[in-house]
Design an enzyme around this catalytic site. Sequence first.
Site, short mmCIF file in Angstrom:
data_model
loop_
_atom_site.label_atom_id
_atom_site.label_comp_id
_atom_site.label_asym_id
_atom_site.label_seq_id
_atom_site.Cartn_x
_atom_site.Cartn_y
_atom_site.Cartn_z
N THR A 117 17.82 -11.52 44.20
CA THR A 117 17.94 -12.37 45.38
C THR A 117 19.26 -13.14 45.40
OG1 THR A 117 17.00 -14.33 46.47
CG2 THR A 117 16.67 -14.16 44.11
N TYR A 141 12.20 -20.04 41.80
CA TYR A 141 12.25 -18.65 42.25
C TYR A 141 13.60 -18.03 41.89
CZ TYR A 141 13.12 -14.83 45.54
OH TYR A 141 13.48 -13.64 46.09
#
Length: 337
Positions: A117, A141
């Site tokens: 990501t 995350y």
Amino acid sequence: MTVLVTGGAGYIGSHTVQALAAAGESVVVIDNLSTGFSAFLPGNVPLVIGDAGDDDLVEGVIAKHRVDGIIHFAGSVVVPDSMRDPLAYYRNNTMTTRSLLNVAVKCGVKRFIFSSTAAVYGNPDQVPVPEHAPTRPLSPYGSSKLMTEIMLHDVASAHGMNYVVLRYFNVAGADPQARIGLATVGATHLLKIAVEAATGQRAKIDVFGTDYPTPDGSCIRDFIHVSDLAEAHRAALSYLTAGGRSVTLNCGYGRGTSVLETIEAVRRVARRNFAVQYAPRRPGDIMTMVADTSRIRATLDWAPRYDDLDTIAAHALAWEKKLFQARGGPAQQAESA
């Protein structure tokens, strides 16, 4: 030989499995179906229901299907949730991948593609952001994904594995033929929430932060169509099969769109207005994130086909209409976006 796709029944995973199957690749999927749907897989693709962190299960699948490559999607992806429950993210993302890599090494799997990501960058010093930019994630995350990238690099160096890390920017849209799309209840993707509002399933959409130093005060994102991202995975697999060396690649279009501009695109495509409520900034959110895409375009045999925000919105809207009609339920009360 066969490629194992973990989380292959999920949003991005199912689009990638469809692309791989269409290209003639042999595929097997492991998914616990916590956010995935077995119906999204082609009928000729075997599905093993289970956890990608289950060593015995994965080892058995690799042996049975003669797996020689892995594409790893399985994991948790909601930034605000990671702020509330960081340990769950380190378990589901980092620890699961540690187990998966352990089995891959044991079984001699030499090709690995990892779903990472742009959140690993945090707030970047330069935009568009290149792959060599400093990594300073703002959420558990992002940190869990960065830890996995580091682990993958070290494992590959020690055991002769080649990998491609794909750092996603903002994934949106749905299959152009509306066969599959984002169907997870409670999804937090901006386009998903906007098309839910456009189809009457939400009374409003919340915009978190309108005081950023951007042209309209809202965050800026680089949206990539999920089908283009799926093709990037197919191209990454071909790259590794041809002997490509390990590499980290941004997956975006290199163009920024603000949150408010994105909402207007959905209104325009849907020809329907819906309410927008402005809320304070949200912890863990990044102000501006746009990809430098020069490396992926130079490395992979890949060129985007749906690089247009209205097209992305139209495909997301067509899927949402089909999904809502299939569910046949009344419009839902609005929820925070």
